[in-house]
Design a protein around this motif. Structure first.
Motif, PDB file in Angstrom:
ATOM      1  N   GLY A  98      36.104  36.078  43.236  1.00 62.01           N
ATOM      2  CA  GLY A  98      36.007  35.078  42.835  1.00 62.01           C
ATOM      3  C   GLY A  98      37.214  34.372  41.795  1.00 62.01           C
ATOM      4  N   ILE A  99      36.904  33.936  40.567  1.00 58.88           N
ATOM      5  CA  ILE A  99      37.795  33.614  39.554  1.00 58.88           C
ATOM      6  C   ILE A  99      38.861  34.767  39.274  1.00 58.88           C
ATOM      7  N   GLY A 100      38.488  36.005  39.268  1.00 60.13           N
ATOM      8  CA  GLY A 100      39.424  37.158  38.723  1.00 60.13           C
ATOM      9  C   GLY A 100      40.367  37.498  40.088  1.00 60.13           C
ATOM     10  N   ARG A 101      39.818  37.505  41.221  1.00 59.75           N
ATOM     11  CA  ARG A 101      40.898  37.555  42.590  1.00 59.75           C
ATOM     12  C   ARG A 101      41.818  36.295  42.551  1.00 59.75           C
ATOM     13  N   ALA A 102      41.297  35.270  42.380  1.00 64.06           N
ATOM     14  CA  ALA A 102      42.214  33.993  42.243  1.00 64.06           C
ATOM     15  C   ALA A 102      43.280  34.173  41.414  1.00 64.06           C
ATOM     16  N   SER A 103      42.879  34.502  40.123  1.00 61.28           N
ATOM     17  CA  SER A 103      43.906  34.715  38.960  1.00 61.28           C
ATOM     18  C   SER A 103      44.758  35.716  39.197  1.00 61.28           C
ATOM     19  N   PRO A 128      37.998  28.563  43.060  1.00 60.76           N
ATOM     20  CA  PRO A 128      38.308  29.467  42.019  1.00 60.76           C
ATOM     21  C   PRO A 128      39.882  29.123  41.542  1.00 60.76           C
ATOM     22  N   LEU A 129      40.717  28.802  42.574  1.00 62.38           N
ATOM     23  CA  LEU A 129      42.152  28.233  42.310  1.00 62.38           C
ATOM     24  C   LEU A 129      42.208  27.524  41.074  1.00 62.38           C
ATOM     25  N   GLU A 130      41.263  26.655  41.002  1.00 69.39           N
ATOM     26  CA  GLU A 130      41.249  25.491  39.849  1.00 69.39           C
ATOM     27  C   GLU A 130      40.856  26.172  38.543  1.00 69.39           C
ATOM     28  N   MET A 131      40.449  27.387  38.321  1.00 71.47           N
ATOM     29  CA  MET A 131      40.167  28.176  37.458  1.00 71.47           C
ATOM     30  C   MET A 131      41.476  29.323  36.997  1.00 71.47           C
ATOM     31  N   ALA A 132      42.222  29.401  38.131  1.00 76.75           N
ATOM     32  CA  ALA A 132      43.312  30.385  38.231  1.00 76.75           C
ATOM     33  C   ALA A 132      44.393  29.915  37.422  1.00 76.75           C
ATOM     34  N   ARG A 133      44.521  28.337  37.886  1.00 75.82           N
ATOM     35  CA  ARG A 133      45.649  27.837  37.123  1.00 75.82           C
ATOM     36  C   ARG A 133      45.561  27.316  35.542  1.00 75.82           C
TER      37      ARG A 133
END
Ligand SMILES: NC(=O)c1ccc[n+]([C@@H]2O[C@H](COP(=O)([O-])OP(=O)(O)OC[C@H]3O[C@@H](n4cnc5c(N)ncnc54)[C@H](O)[C@@H]3O)[C@@H](O)[C@H]2O)c1
Length: 259
Positions: free
Chosen positions: A17-22, A221-226
């Motif tokens: 999820g968010i952690g992986r994308a980040s 999730p990429l929209e959290m990573a950015r």
């Protein structure tokens, strides 16, 4: 030039999820990564995707000895810590009058105590040269949510803890912020959904994007990573003690039509 060139970052909950994308986004911006999760195989897979600048750590963020070992392993591997992203979390719908003490403790221990432990052991390393803490809270840290009392309590706690850290550690050149996602398409509800009947699962999934979200979809999730990259980079050099919503407008107010 990347926004995180040469930085050493540790991300928890980074297998998914968010952690992986980040983790992938941080690496793309030039950071080296400690990819931490209790899903060891998942963390190793993400580290492999990043390549030589990453390694995986198995950790249960609710266990002090694990978290101390996680920070020590990161510093042992890379020599220092610049960015600590406490992101691991769980979410299981329930109600106060049916929740067991164990269920309450599990949510608080992972979502809130896990963030405390990350900061407890990460701060002494960050204090050596300055750095950044990013803690994943939620819009559920800013308002109540039906069926998520323990989760809401944990995320309100994360925001309060983060603001206090921002005040206490600014003198060490450390910034501390929260990322507050709205609805993000990840596996976080999968264990809870798996217990439901197919019909109930469909009903709950349809409610994942509540009618209060102006951008009427779940985020990738990429929209959290950015935003996570932004908050951990020097672009956010004057941003600290902030609960940053990446929520499609959820917290902007109530949608109601007057005409
Ligand atoms: N997905 C959403 O809609 C949403 C919304 C708001 C906030 N959040 C928050 O975002 C964060 C990341 O969640 P996600 O949506 O990417 O879910 P996810 O389930 O895809 O990822 C969470 C990761 O945390 C790991 N994890 C859980 N407990 C752990 C523990 N005790 N020790 C180590 N690792 C552990 C899991 O193995 C998983 O890899 C969480 O803090 C969550 O509360 C998510």
């Amino acid at each position: 030039m990347g926004k995180l060139d040469g930085k050493i970052a540790l991300i928890t909950g980074a297998a998914s999820g968010i952690g992986r994308a980040s983790a992938l986004a941080f690496a793309q911006e030039g950071a080296s990564l400690a990819v931490a999760d209790w899903d060891e195989a998942g963390a190793q897979q993400v580290a492999r995707e990043i390549g030589a600048r990453a390694f995986a750590i198995k950790v249960d963020v609710s266990k002090a000895a694990d978290v101390e070992r996680m920070v020590a392993a990161t510093v042992g591997h890379f020599g220092r810590l610049d960015i600590l992203f406490n992101n691991a979390g769980v979410c299981v719908p329930n109600a106060v009058h049916t929740m067991s003490e164990e269920e309450w403790d599990r949510t608080i221990n992972i979502n809130l105590k896990g963030v405390f432990l990350g900061c407890r052991y990460g701060l002494p390393e960050l204090m050596k040269q300055g750095g950044v803490i990013l803690n994943t809270a939620s819009v559920a840290g800013l308002e109540g949510h039906c069926g998520l009392p323990d989760y809401c309590a944990s995320k309100h706690g994360v925001i309060g803890l983060t603001k206090s850290i921002a005040l206490d550690y600014a003198q060490y050149n450390i910034r501390a912020n929260c990322l507050c996602p709205g609805s993000v398409a990840t596996n976080i509800m999968a264990p809870a959904l798996a217990r439901l009947s197919p019909q109930e699962r469909e009903r709950r999934l349809a409610a994942v994007v509540p009618p209060v979200v102006p951008i009427n979809r779940a985020a990738d999730p990429l929209e959290m990573a950015r935003p996570a990259v932004f908050l951990c980079s020097d672009d956010a050099s004057f941003v600290t003690g902030h609960a940053f919503c990446a929520d499609g407008g959820w917290m902007g107010g109530h949608i109601y039509k007057v005409m």
